[in-house]
Design a protein around this motif. Structure first.
Motif, PDB file in Angstrom:
ATOM      1  N   VAL A   1      18.914  50.702  60.175  1.00 49.27           N
ATOM      2  CA  VAL A   1      19.965  49.732  59.856  1.00 49.27           C
ATOM      3  C   VAL A   1      20.987  50.333  58.899  1.00 49.27           C
ATOM      4  O   VAL A   1      22.195  50.089  59.015  1.00 49.27           O
ATOM      5  CB  VAL A   1      19.332  48.454  59.257  1.00 49.27           C
TER       6      VAL A   1
ATOM      7  N   VAL B   1      26.794  48.721  54.473  1.00 47.89           N
ATOM      8  CA  VAL B   1      25.851  47.720  54.978  1.00 47.89           C
ATOM      9  C   VAL B   1      25.292  46.889  53.828  1.00 47.89           C
ATOM     10  O   VAL B   1      25.151  45.665  53.931  1.00 47.89           O
ATOM     11  CB  VAL B   1      24.705  48.407  55.753  1.00 47.89           C
TER      12      VAL B   1
ATOM     13  N   SER C   1      27.993  44.366  52.688  1.00 46.37           N
ATOM     14  CA  SER C   1      28.678  43.588  53.719  1.00 46.37           C
ATOM     15  C   SER C   1      28.070  42.214  53.950  1.00 46.37           C
ATOM     16  O   SER C   1      28.552  41.472  54.803  1.00 46.37           O
ATOM     17  CB  SER C   1      28.651  44.353  55.047  1.00 46.37           C
ATOM     18  N   GLN C   2      27.009  41.882  53.249  1.00 47.34           N
ATOM     19  CA  GLN C   2      26.314  40.602  53.421  1.00 47.34           C
ATOM     20  C   GLN C   2      25.697  40.442  54.817  1.00 47.34           C
ATOM     21  O   GLN C   2      25.396  39.323  55.245  1.00 47.34           O
ATOM     22  CB  GLN C   2      27.270  39.420  53.165  1.00 47.34           C
ATOM     23  N   ARG C   3      25.478  41.548  55.525  1.00 49.00           N
ATOM     24  CA  ARG C   3      24.878  41.482  56.851  1.00 49.00           C
ATOM     25  C   ARG C   3      23.550  42.229  56.917  1.00 49.00           C
ATOM     26  O   ARG C   3      23.001  42.408  58.005  1.00 49.00           O
ATOM     27  CB  ARG C   3      25.833  42.055  57.894  1.00 49.00           C
ATOM     28  N   LEU C   4      23.060  42.673  55.770  1.00 47.38           N
ATOM     29  CA  LEU C   4      21.788  43.391  55.743  1.00 47.38           C
ATOM     30  C   LEU C   4      20.658  42.513  56.255  1.00 47.38           C
ATOM     31  O   LEU C   4      19.827  42.957  57.060  1.00 47.38           O
ATOM     32  CB  LEU C   4      21.493  43.868  54.320  1.00 47.38           C
ATOM     33  N   ARG C   5      20.598  41.274  55.828  1.00 50.21           N
ATOM     34  CA  ARG C   5      19.520  40.364  56.257  1.00 50.21           C
ATOM     35  C   ARG C   5      19.568  40.133  57.762  1.00 50.21           C
ATOM     36  O   ARG C   5      18.543  40.200  58.448  1.00 50.21           O
ATOM     37  CB  ARG C   5      19.633  39.043  55.506  1.00 50.21           C
ATOM     38  N   GLU C   6      20.747  39.875  58.274  1.00 51.29           N
ATOM     39  CA  GLU C   6      20.880  39.610  59.709  1.00 51.29           C
ATOM     40  C   GLU C   6      20.419  40.795  60.543  1.00 51.29           C
ATOM     41  O   GLU C   6      19.686  40.646  61.526  1.00 51.29           O
ATOM     42  CB  GLU C   6      22.341  39.280  60.007  1.00 51.29           C
ATOM     43  N   LYS C   7      20.811  41.999  60.142  1.00 49.79           N
ATOM     44  CA  LYS C   7      20.453  43.180  60.912  1.00 49.79           C
ATOM     45  C   LYS C   7      18.956  43.477  60.823  1.00 49.79           C
ATOM     46  O   LYS C   7      18.328  43.859  61.821  1.00 49.79           O
ATOM     47  CB  LYS C   7      21.259  44.373  60.421  1.00 49.79           C
TER      48      LYS C   7
ATOM     49  N   GLN D   1      17.062  41.065  63.086  1.00 51.69           N
ATOM     50  CA  GLN D   1      17.190  41.434  64.497  1.00 51.69           C
ATOM     51  C   GLN D   1      16.330  42.657  64.826  1.00 51.69           C
ATOM     52  O   GLN D   1      15.716  42.714  65.899  1.00 51.69           O
ATOM     53  CB  GLN D   1      18.653  41.734  64.816  1.00 51.69           C
TER      54      GLN D   1
ATOM     55  N   GLU E   1      17.233  42.912  49.143  1.00 53.56           N
ATOM     56  CA  GLU E   1      18.570  42.444  48.770  1.00 53.56           C
ATOM     57  C   GLU E   1      18.766  42.440  47.257  1.00 53.56           C
ATOM     58  O   GLU E   1      19.832  42.800  46.756  1.00 53.56           O
ATOM     59  CB  GLU E   1      18.815  41.050  49.338  1.00 53.56           C
TER      60      GLU E   1
END
Length: 481
Positions: free
Chosen positions: A255, A421, A424-430, A433, A459
């Motif tokens: 990730v 990453v 970007s506040q998208r670490l959890r989402e990635k 997945q 986080e």
């Protein structure tokens, strides 16, 4: 002209009525004033009672912020920094205990056994605390006697031909509901993950490198009866169930765009009492970096930026590793708090008494850190400039107040993709997945709720890392080499 004469009785009656009206109005105003005065008195009394305790406690003024507790004591003076490289400030109203997360804390009943094994390992190496380890051998061993017995039983079953292990799932345990995998996982990654999770085990072999713990290797059908050095893409290393965090480490590596870890999945083996174990792809081309890497030589190579501006000078004593690789491993190890590579003596944090670095006496040598050797620094023989991350057991039960900042010492640059990453506040989402693909690991951690707890830890550490980057002026730059 007639006079109007008012009788005396009527005059007195009117005078009394007027007087009573004036008196009633006067008493009404007095009563209103008394009520307002009483309310003001009660309000002032309440305010005095609220302000008095805070004034008596430390005699702080209104609006002051209490300093954070250090070691159970209030420090109202400027505290002396415990680490010279940490300058940011964190204010907390109370100390939060770390969450107990599954597969990260050893049961108390096993502490005695783990300590006994560690002492036996120290005696086997002469008791001097120095290990000549193989590239795959971790410095911290958490295997217990029951697990060792299970391995012996599994080997006996396989050699007798009583077990031919395959997948215990009706289908693949690697699940994907779309045409393409997540963009951070390549098609080669997916092929290796499916092989590790579903291939039939035709042969089980225990490798015993000289001076290193044993490695349990399984071979697929195409690699049966072949030499381990020729096993490319068709063998896997079975590790102890306590190393399950290596599955999380593999997905975090992908990730963040580092791409330095070997594919790792979770799997059950019938011959191993159906325990869930992490399985890592076996790569025979991996070897330890030549030359002795100590903390002092490592810091020198960081200052000289070896291989960043062409071939280094001979007097720099550089290893074959490119300068940017140290930035990647430092970021990766800090998020997972993996100290075995860069801080095997646990000098950058407060270890627990049962930790191997304390039991084996490593922690007592923190006063002379310049000669401490780095561990598990490996690369592929065909690609000597790039590191390979192996033995990536992370620690999720370490509080933010006890993080190992020694891992970041000397690091002046970090990869822009990974930092992007994290911010970007998208670490959890990635991560959700990616980890969803490994169904056995997902279910073993309690589903999404358990996975969310692990991501919470990462986080929080990412926020600490970003504050460190801003406070120390660490450069964020592309590292595509």
């Amino acid at each position: 002209m007639e006079r109007c004469v008012i009788p005396a009785g009527l005059f007195c009656l009117k005078l009394c009525r007027a007087s009573s009206r004036w008196c009633w109005w006067r008493h009404l105003r007095a009563r209103r004033s008394a009520i307002v005065a009483g309310l003001c008195f009660v309000y002032l009394l309440f305010a005095v009672l609220q302000v008095s305790p805070s004034s008596a406690d430390g005699k702080r003024g209104i609006g002051t912020v209490p300093l954070r507790r250090h070691g159970g004591q209030n420090t109202h003076e400027t505290p002396a920094p415990t680490r010279s490289n940490v300058v940011y400030i964190t204010l907390r109203s109370k100390r939060h205990k770390p969450a107990v997360i599954r597969a990260t804390v050893k049961p108390k009943s096993r502490r005695k056994k783990a300590r006994t094994l560690a002492k036996h390992d120290a005696q086997a190496h002469g008791g001097n605390g120095r290990h000549e380890q193989d590239a795959w051998a971790p410095k911290r061993t958490n295997t217990s006697e029951p697990w060792t017995q299970i391995i012996h039983q599994a080997l006996a079953l396989y050699r007798a031909g009583h077990v031919e292990d395959g997948t215990d799932y009706p289908g693949s345990s690697i699940r994907i509901y779309s045409q393409k995998p997540p963009p951070w996982l390549s098609q080669e990654d997916m092929a290796h993950m499916r092989f590790l999770a579903n291939s039939k085990v035709r042969q089980l072999e225990r490798l015993q490198p000289e001076g290193s713990p044993a490695i349990l290797l399984f071979k697929g059908a195409a690699q049966a009866n072949s030499d381990p050095s020729e096993c490319r893409g068709g063998c896997g290393v079975i590790k102890s169930p306590v190393d399950m965090s290596e599955v999380f480490a593999f997905h975090l590596d992908r990730v963040l765009g580092l791409n330095r870890s070997l594919p790792t999945v979770s799997r059950r083996f019938r011959a191993l009492d159906s325990q869930l174990c992490p399985v890592t792809l076996w790569d025979p081309s991996i070897s330890a970096v030549s030359g002795q890497l100590t903390w002092s030589s490592y810091q020198t190579s960081l200052k000289n930026k070896c291989w960043q501006r062409g071939a280094p000078k001979p007097e720099w004593n550089c290893s074959s590793i490119h300068h940017y690789e140290w930035s990647k491993v430092a970021l990766f190890d800090f998020l997972l708090q993996i100290h075995q590579r860069l801080d095997q003596n646990c000098c950058g944090f407060r270890p627990r008494p049962e930790d191997s670095c304390v039991v084996l006496g490593y922690h007592g040598k923190c006063g002379v850190v310049d000669n401490v050797e780095l561990s598990t620094i490996v690369h592929r023989r065909r690609d000597p400039h790039h590191l390979v991350f192996i033995n990536n057991k992370g620690f999720f039960d370490r509080d933010e107040e006890n993080l190992d900042f020694r891992l970041l010492e000397g690091i002046k640059e970090l990869p822009d993709v990974a930092v992007g990453v994290l911010s970007s506040q998208r670490l959890r989402e990635k991560l959700l997945q990616s980890l969803f693909l490994d169904q056995l690991y997902w279910d073993s951690q309690g589903g999404r709720q358990g996975i969310e707890k692990l991501i919470d830890v990462i986080e929080r550490r990412a926020k600490v890392l970003l504050r460190y980057v801003n406070a120390h002026g660490v450069k964020v730059m592309p590292m595509n080499t």
